[in-house]
Design an enzyme around this catalytic site. Structure first.
Site, PDB file in Angstrom:
ATOM      1  N   THR A 148      29.561  35.786  45.190  1.00 56.42           N
ATOM      2  CA  THR A 148      30.567  36.497  44.382  1.00 56.42           C
ATOM      3  C   THR A 148      31.470  35.456  43.724  1.00 56.42           C
ATOM      4  OG1 THR A 148      31.869  36.876  46.399  1.00 56.42           O
ATOM      5  CG2 THR A 148      30.486  38.681  45.622  1.00 56.42           C
ATOM      6  N   LYS A 174      27.255  33.441  52.093  1.00 54.22           N
ATOM      7  CA  LYS A 174      28.173  33.494  50.970  1.00 54.22           C
ATOM      8  C   LYS A 174      29.571  33.703  51.513  1.00 54.22           C
ATOM      9  CE  LYS A 174      29.970  36.601  49.178  1.00 54.22           C
ATOM     10  NZ  LYS A 174      31.334  37.266  49.296  1.00 54.22           N
ATOM     11  N   THR A 185      35.351  36.994  54.591  1.00 56.76           N
ATOM     12  CA  THR A 185      34.576  37.828  53.664  1.00 56.76           C
ATOM     13  C   THR A 185      33.297  37.080  53.422  1.00 56.76           C
ATOM     14  OG1 THR A 185      34.847  39.439  52.008  1.00 56.76           O
ATOM     15  CG2 THR A 185      34.843  37.458  51.144  1.00 56.76           C
ATOM     16  N   GLU A 271      38.174  29.343  47.814  1.00 54.84           N
ATOM     17  CA  GLU A 271      38.638  29.598  46.450  1.00 54.84           C
ATOM     18  C   GLU A 271      39.759  28.635  46.063  1.00 54.84           C
ATOM     19  OE1 GLU A 271      37.530  34.346  46.256  1.00 54.84           O
ATOM     20  OE2 GLU A 271      39.538  33.734  46.861  1.00 54.84           O
ATOM     21  N   ASN A 395      42.116  34.974  42.377  1.00 55.34           N
ATOM     22  CA  ASN A 395      42.359  36.294  42.946  1.00 55.34           C
ATOM     23  C   ASN A 395      43.206  37.180  42.040  1.00 55.34           C
ATOM     24  OD1 ASN A 395      41.175  36.552  45.800  1.00 55.34           O
ATOM     25  ND2 ASN A 395      41.945  34.448  45.677  1.00 55.34           N
TER      26      ASN A 395
END
Length: 400
Positions: A148, A174, A185, A271, A395
């Protein structure tokens, strides 16, 4: 140098195809077929808002031998109520019909935006083309299809010899944000062609996750969709491996190493992350206390922004340590070092510490924060990363 293709695992066939679940030009649906007789174990999120595919997968694992996995990226099918459960079950039924297995032998998985219904027909239409492409060497494409916000695929493998047979352990994962046990996640799929009985595989899966995915933190948020699957096909030949066998320890280590490599890759691809940091806590009263302190440090926004700035603001470290302790703490017994640089001794600034020393460590791409609590003999560690402007941007614009 180009990375070598992931070695196949006998008894596992994979295929990924573009289902068009988001506005992207890439594969986003993964189908996995597993040989009859394989053992399959899984560990799932502990978030009470568990997504529909997690609910269905748990049900199916309790009902019998698993023969297939279906994974989609771009839509989490979470917080979607009865509609979401119906969609997850419809996907399982479609896979079952295509592969001539029972619906309860299919495990569904989803990752992506929460609160939106699956574009079900797109998924159903993509299943037959995926089934037509199933092959043992589909691991690398599979690793790309499940991403993602990740910037790169996460893969790992080990090969070893047990009782004269070559055994392979291959895994993909992932995850880049919404990362905090249990589990993160993240989705992870690890398979071996060794023969392992179901009960022992369940134990190995829990041990491996405990040593890997439950020790990582990017932002402190636990997802609705986390899942880690461990498959043992037995296709390499030979009887079931048991704890008393000569090759058991090596196989257990290989499985754990693959899980750890995948977990660390998630943190390294956090991220917006630019730092990979190990938080090592020693001299705790219990393993639980050591982990609580490590996570208090590893998920603190103040600590993580200092990491990004390469600012060795050790006051933020002692603050976070205090937040992780339940019960009195004799701060005079606490010591902190950054790699080999002593920063805090006996609860206050180390006499020989100089700011430039700490800044040099914080400027590294990877380093360790060592914390000795002076309360006992237990030690634990976690892996974390920094908070950057990139994390906020990714985000803030996630659904844009």
């Amino acid at each position: 140098m180009a990375q070598s293709p992931l070695p196949p695992v006998k008894g596992v066939r994979l295929a990924s195809v573009p289902a068009g679940l988001q506005d992207w030009q890439r594969d986003d649906l993964l189908l996995v077929e597993i040989d009859k007789g394989a053992a399959v174990s899984a560990v799932f999120t502990q978030n009470p808002f568990a997504a529909a595919p997690v609910v269905v997968a748990r049900e199916h694992l309790r009902r019998g031998r698993i023969r297939a996995l279906l994974v989609n990226a771009g839509n989490a099918n979470a917080a979607t109520g009865a509609h979401g459960l119906e969609d997850a079950r419809a996907c399982c039924a479609a896979v079952a019909e295509t592969l001539a297995v029972r619906p309860e032998q299919v495990l569904p998985f989803s990752t992506g935006v929460i609160g939106e219904h699956l574009p079900l027909q797109k998924l159903l239409d993509a299943i037959p083309p995926a089934a037509a492409q199933l092959c043992q060497r589909g691991w690398d494409c599979a690793a790309q299809a499940i991403l993602t916000t990740d910037t790169r695929a996460k893969t790992a493998n080990r090969t070893l010899e047990i009782n004269g047979e070559q055994v392979t352990v291959t895994g993909i994962a992932k995850g880049a944000g919404m990362i905090q046990p249990n589990m993160a996640t993240m989705l992870a799929y690890v398979a071996t062609d060794a023969a392992i009985a179901q009960s022992l595989l369940d134990t190995l899966a829990k041990e491996a996750v405990g040593a890997s995915f439950n020790r990582i933190c990017v932002d402190g948020d636990t997802s609705t969709n986390d899942a880690c699957v461990l498959i043992a096909t037995g296709a390499a030949g030979g009887p079931d491996i048991t704890p008393g066998d000569a090759g058991y320890r090596a196989l257990r280590q290989a499985i754990t190493e693959v899980h750890i490599a995948l977990a660390q890759a998630i943190v390294q691809d956090g991220e917006g992350a630019s730092k990979f940091v190990t938080v090592q806590v020693t001299e705790a009263k219990s393993p639980e206390e050591a982990l609580a302190v490590a996570f208090a440090v590893g998920r603190s926004p103040l600590v993580k922004t200092a990491l990004y700035a390469s600012d060795p603001n050790w006051g933020r470290l002692v603050m976070a340590i205090g937040n992780g302790i339940r019960g009195g703490l004799d701060t005079r017994r606490v010591h902190i070092s950054l790699d080999e640089v002593a920063v805090v001794e006996a609860g206050s600034r180390a006499p020989g510490y100089r700011e430039a020393q700490g800044a040099a460590v914080f400027a590294k791409a990877a380093f360790t924060i060592h914390i000795a609590l002076g309360r006992g003999h237990c030690s634990e560690h976690i892996w974390t990363c920094d908070f950057s402007h990139g994390y906020v941007t990714i985000n803030a614009e996630y659904r844009s």
